[in-house]
Design a protein around this motif. Sequence first.
Motif, PDB file in Angstrom:
ATOM      1  N   LEU A 267       0.823  -1.205   0.000  1.00  0.00           N
ATOM      2  CA  LEU A 267       0.000   0.000   0.000  1.00  0.00           C
ATOM      3  C   LEU A 267       0.861   1.260   0.000  1.00  0.00           C
ATOM      4  CD1 LEU A 267      -2.845  -1.075   2.462  1.00  0.00           C
ATOM      5  CD2 LEU A 267      -2.913  -0.999  -0.037  1.00  0.00           C
ATOM      6  N   LEU A 268       1.980   1.221   0.704  1.00  0.00           N
ATOM      7  CA  LEU A 268       2.922   2.346   0.668  1.00  0.00           C
ATOM      8  C   LEU A 268       3.448   2.561  -0.755  1.00  0.00           C
ATOM      9  CD1 LEU A 268       4.913   1.670   3.945  1.00  0.00           C
ATOM     10  CD2 LEU A 268       3.737   3.816   3.425  1.00  0.00           C
ATOM     11  N   LYS A 269       3.711   1.477  -1.450  1.00  0.00           N
ATOM     12  CA  LYS A 269       4.197   1.592  -2.833  1.00  0.00           C
ATOM     13  C   LYS A 269       3.119   2.162  -3.750  1.00  0.00           C
ATOM     14  CE  LYS A 269       7.428  -2.334  -2.590  1.00  0.00           C
ATOM     15  NZ  LYS A 269       7.712  -3.699  -3.109  1.00  0.00           N
ATOM     16  N   TYR A 270       1.888   1.696  -3.566  1.00  0.00           N
ATOM     17  CA  TYR A 270       0.797   2.105  -4.449  1.00  0.00           C
ATOM     18  C   TYR A 270       0.346   3.544  -4.207  1.00  0.00           C
ATOM     19  CZ  TYR A 270      -0.058  -2.934  -5.299  1.00  0.00           C
ATOM     20  OH  TYR A 270       0.054  -4.256  -5.630  1.00  0.00           O
ATOM     21  N   TYR A 271       0.217   3.904  -2.923  1.00  0.00           N
ATOM     22  CA  TYR A 271      -0.530   5.118  -2.597  1.00  0.00           C
ATOM     23  C   TYR A 271       0.305   6.273  -2.047  1.00  0.00           C
ATOM     24  CZ  TYR A 271      -4.981   2.736  -3.381  1.00  0.00           C
ATOM     25  OH  TYR A 271      -6.041   2.085  -3.952  1.00  0.00           O
ATOM     26  N   THR A 272       1.599   6.095  -1.868  1.00  0.00           N
ATOM     27  CA  THR A 272       2.421   7.195  -1.375  1.00  0.00           C
ATOM     28  C   THR A 272       3.541   7.492  -2.364  1.00  0.00           C
ATOM     29  OG1 THR A 272       4.191   6.037  -0.147  1.00  0.00           O
ATOM     30  CG2 THR A 272       2.032   6.234   0.940  1.00  0.00           C
ATOM     31  N   PHE A 273       4.206   8.606  -2.123  1.00  0.00           N
ATOM     32  CA  PHE A 273       5.321   9.012  -2.971  1.00  0.00           C
ATOM     33  C   PHE A 273       6.646   8.879  -2.222  1.00  0.00           C
ATOM     34  CE2 PHE A 273       1.642  10.645  -5.024  1.00  0.00           C
ATOM     35  CZ  PHE A 273       1.939  10.607  -6.375  1.00  0.00           C
ATOM     36  N   ARG A 274       6.649   8.052  -1.193  1.00  0.00           N
ATOM     37  CA  ARG A 274       7.896   7.802  -0.465  1.00  0.00           C
ATOM     38  C   ARG A 274       8.880   7.054  -1.360  1.00  0.00           C
ATOM     39  NH1 ARG A 274       7.841   8.221   5.542  1.00  0.00           N
ATOM     40  NH2 ARG A 274       5.873   9.313   6.009  1.00  0.00           N
ATOM     41  N   SER A 275      10.148   7.308  -1.129  1.00  0.00           N
ATOM     42  CA  SER A 275      11.192   6.705  -1.953  1.00  0.00           C
ATOM     43  C   SER A 275      11.329   5.219  -1.650  1.00  0.00           C
ATOM     44  CB  SER A 275      12.526   7.393  -1.689  1.00  0.00           C
ATOM     45  OG  SER A 275      12.978   7.095  -0.368  1.00  0.00           O
ATOM     46  N   ARG A 276      12.051   4.552  -2.531  1.00  0.00           N
ATOM     47  CA  ARG A 276      12.316   3.127  -2.343  1.00  0.00           C
ATOM     48  C   ARG A 276      13.039   2.884  -1.020  1.00  0.00           C
ATOM     49  NH1 ARG A 276      14.183  -0.804  -7.170  1.00  0.00           N
ATOM     50  NH2 ARG A 276      14.298  -2.762  -6.019  1.00  0.00           N
ATOM     51  N   GLU A 277      14.003   3.745  -0.700  1.00  0.00           N
ATOM     52  CA  GLU A 277      14.773   3.589   0.540  1.00  0.00           C
ATOM     53  C   GLU A 277      13.880   3.744   1.767  1.00  0.00           C
ATOM     54  OE1 GLU A 277      17.197   4.256  -2.831  1.00  0.00           O
ATOM     55  OE2 GLU A 277      15.633   5.573  -2.012  1.00  0.00           O
ATOM     56  N   GLU A 278      12.986   4.731   1.729  1.00  0.00           N
ATOM     57  CA  GLU A 278      12.081   4.956   2.861  1.00  0.00           C
ATOM     58  C   GLU A 278      11.149   3.760   3.051  1.00  0.00           C
ATOM     59  OE1 GLU A 278      11.038   9.609   3.251  1.00  0.00           O
ATOM     60  OE2 GLU A 278      10.638   8.759   1.274  1.00  0.00           O
ATOM     61  N   ILE A 279      10.610   3.261   1.961  1.00  0.00           N
ATOM     62  CA  ILE A 279       9.670   2.147   2.064  1.00  0.00           C
ATOM     63  C   ILE A 279      10.367   0.875   2.516  1.00  0.00           C
ATOM     64  CG2 ILE A 279       8.118   0.646   0.732  1.00  0.00           C
ATOM     65  CD1 ILE A 279       7.328   3.125  -0.891  1.00  0.00           C
ATOM     66  N   GLU A 280      11.581   0.653   2.042  1.00  0.00           N
ATOM     67  CA  GLU A 280      12.332  -0.527   2.475  1.00  0.00           C
ATOM     68  C   GLU A 280      12.655  -0.454   3.966  1.00  0.00           C
ATOM     69  OE1 GLU A 280      15.614  -0.661  -0.239  1.00  0.00           O
ATOM     70  OE2 GLU A 280      14.497  -1.811  -1.751  1.00  0.00           O
ATOM     71  N   GLU A 281      12.931   0.748   4.469  1.00  0.00           N
ATOM     72  CA  GLU A 281      13.172   0.908   5.900  1.00  0.00           C
ATOM     73  C   GLU A 281      11.895   0.642   6.699  1.00  0.00           C
ATOM     74  OE1 GLU A 281      14.505   1.710   9.726  1.00  0.00           O
ATOM     75  OE2 GLU A 281      15.556   1.051   7.903  1.00  0.00           O
ATOM     76  N   LEU A 282      10.763   1.121   6.218  1.00  0.00           N
ATOM     77  CA  LEU A 282       9.495   0.863   6.892  1.00  0.00           C
ATOM     78  C   LEU A 282       9.137  -0.622   6.829  1.00  0.00           C
ATOM     79  CD1 LEU A 282       7.549   4.013   5.686  1.00  0.00           C
ATOM     80  CD2 LEU A 282       8.113   3.461   8.065  1.00  0.00           C
ATOM     81  N   ALA A 283       9.509  -1.277   5.737  1.00  0.00           N
ATOM     82  CA  ALA A 283       9.290  -2.728   5.636  1.00  0.00           C
ATOM     83  C   ALA A 283      10.121  -3.463   6.684  1.00  0.00           C
ATOM     84  CB  ALA A 283       9.646  -3.206   4.233  1.00  0.00           C
ATOM     85  N   ARG A 284      11.365  -3.011   6.871  1.00  0.00           N
ATOM     86  CA  ARG A 284      12.231  -3.618   7.890  1.00  0.00           C
ATOM     87  C   ARG A 284      11.614  -3.447   9.272  1.00  0.00           C
ATOM     88  NH1 ARG A 284      15.269  -2.400  11.805  1.00  0.00           N
ATOM     89  NH2 ARG A 284      14.984  -0.157  11.507  1.00  0.00           N
ATOM     90  N   GLN A 285      11.123  -2.245   9.566  1.00  0.00           N
ATOM     91  CA  GLN A 285      10.531  -1.996  10.881  1.00  0.00           C
ATOM     92  C   GLN A 285       9.277  -2.835  11.091  1.00  0.00           C
ATOM     93  OE1 GLN A 285      10.205   2.195  12.049  1.00  0.00           O
ATOM     94  NE2 GLN A 285      11.722   2.718  10.495  1.00  0.00           N
ATOM     95  N   THR A 286       8.501  -3.032  10.030  1.00  0.00           N
ATOM     96  CA  THR A 286       7.304  -3.867  10.136  1.00  0.00           C
ATOM     97  C   THR A 286       7.680  -5.307  10.448  1.00  0.00           C
ATOM     98  OG1 THR A 286       6.095  -2.451   8.590  1.00  0.00           O
ATOM     99  CG2 THR A 286       5.258  -4.686   8.891  1.00  0.00           C
ATOM    100  N   GLU A 287       8.772  -5.754   9.864  1.00  0.00           N
ATOM    101  CA  GLU A 287       9.243  -7.123  10.086  1.00  0.00           C
ATOM    102  C   GLU A 287       9.820  -7.300  11.483  1.00  0.00           C
ATOM    103  OE1 GLU A 287      10.089 -11.083   9.217  1.00  0.00           O
ATOM    104  OE2 GLU A 287       8.989  -9.645   7.967  1.00  0.00           O
ATOM    105  N   GLU A 288      10.594  -6.327  11.938  1.00  0.00           N
ATOM    106  CA  GLU A 288      11.327  -6.487  13.199  1.00  0.00           C
ATOM    107  C   GLU A 288      10.599  -5.904  14.408  1.00  0.00           C
ATOM    108  OE1 GLU A 288      15.221  -4.874  12.633  1.00  0.00           O
ATOM    109  OE2 GLU A 288      15.679  -6.183  10.919  1.00  0.00           O
ATOM    110  N   GLU A 289       9.807  -4.850  14.203  1.00  0.00           N
ATOM    111  CA  GLU A 289       9.097  -4.195  15.313  1.00  0.00           C
ATOM    112  C   GLU A 289       7.652  -3.894  14.918  1.00  0.00           C
ATOM    113  OE1 GLU A 289      12.376  -1.533  17.533  1.00  0.00           O
ATOM    114  OE2 GLU A 289      11.984  -0.892  15.463  1.00  0.00           O
ATOM    115  N   PRO A 290       6.883  -4.920  14.611  1.00  0.00           N
ATOM    116  CA  PRO A 290       5.520  -4.685  14.117  1.00  0.00           C
ATOM    117  C   PRO A 290       4.626  -3.935  15.098  1.00  0.00           C
ATOM    118  CG  PRO A 290       5.846  -6.990  14.701  1.00  0.00           C
ATOM    119  CD  PRO A 290       7.195  -6.349  14.733  1.00  0.00           C
ATOM    120  N   PHE A 291       4.908  -4.067  16.387  1.00  0.00           N
ATOM    121  CA  PHE A 291       4.077  -3.427  17.405  1.00  0.00           C
ATOM    122  C   PHE A 291       4.135  -1.904  17.317  1.00  0.00           C
ATOM    123  CE2 PHE A 291       8.288  -4.205  19.097  1.00  0.00           C
ATOM    124  CZ  PHE A 291       8.623  -3.015  19.723  1.00  0.00           C
TER     125      PHE A 291
END
Length: 424
Positions: A267-291
Amino acid sequence: MTTDQHVLDELEWRGLIAHSTDLDALRAELSEGMVKVYCGFDPTAPSLHMGNLLQILTLKRLQDAGHKPYGLVGGATGMIGDPKETGERQMNSLDTVKQWSANVQSQLERFLSFEGSNAATVVNNYDWTAGLSTIEFLRDIGKHFPINRMLAREVVRSRLESGISYTEFSYVLLQSMDYLNLFRDFGVTLQTGGSDQWGNITAGAELIRRVDGARVNALATPLVTKADGTKFGKTESGTVWLDAEMTSPYAFYQFWLNSDDRDVVDLLKYYTFRSREEIEELARQTEEEPFRRAAQRALADDVTTLVHGHEETERIKAAAAALFGGGDLTDLSSETLGAALREAGSVQVKRADGLPTVVDLLVETGLSASKGAARRTVGEGGAYLNNRRVESPDHVPSEGDLIGGSWLVLRRGKKNLAGVEVVD
């Protein structure tokens, strides 16, 4: 994205390309200079919705890369409606479609830029369809559509047994004519849309080839579904609309905030204009610190700001914090507070009947299963009225407790919230 030669790479990385007539040819054309691209939006409701937003943002990505977008409002096609697998659409009056067309146009204008060499243009297909005679339509357009190919369309096949009117059967001719007119009048050579429109989109490209002998491009984005298989953009209360009167900004924000961990990166890829680096970092946080729900917060912030503006987003976040004890409830506008509490769940009580005790309200709002359970909650210090702990189970709220003259905020523990609206 700002460079033409990379815009397809950007769309591919974001997962926004489901179908294309010829990606290599399109890549070459996009690299050569400004391409004119259109997407159509039928006014079949008073507002656009989340599926439409994906198409608008795709146009915006192409515009940001230097290309010229055309937003087409379907004042004519909206009078008919694209065939659905479930049955015939309800016909709306011309006046209704005209009003909805105006709504769609104003919504499109909020997202695209109308300045510069690649300024956006909004057109309405009613302008070139209303004066067209039946004979002209059949000779100039219908002649180029073999019936066997029209019958092979999936949505038509699915409706043959239950029945499909000639009106809806002919919808593809009208949409194809749009592409032909935009190609001839404006030089548009790319149409985008959802993958559910692929048959209509390619029919338009084929019509241009048959009539004018020209090659044009088509691109379709995927249909967005949730990890659980349900349709994206739907909630228990219905469709998520872009109009603040139809889906409150608070409910809109909460919709994105509640995204599943399995969906949020896409959804971040589809609906936001965040960069690839930003989204990959948010993906990492979702994986490691989902809470922490960092990706969901970023998604809700970005999309709500896109649709409703930065100030409204900040008001929503302030409301969410205040409801759970992180701010002053009296600082909230009655509109924002009301929208938040209706989304959380609320009940109405009549002023003339007098205000019930907090115990009664805990039961009525569903925060407690019974009066006994409500009394235990109060006794254990877990009941809050307007973020103040309730000390007595017999406490009765006063008129002075009503926020904005009509609202009470009840909370059980840290996370269970409900509203009480006092009405005359």
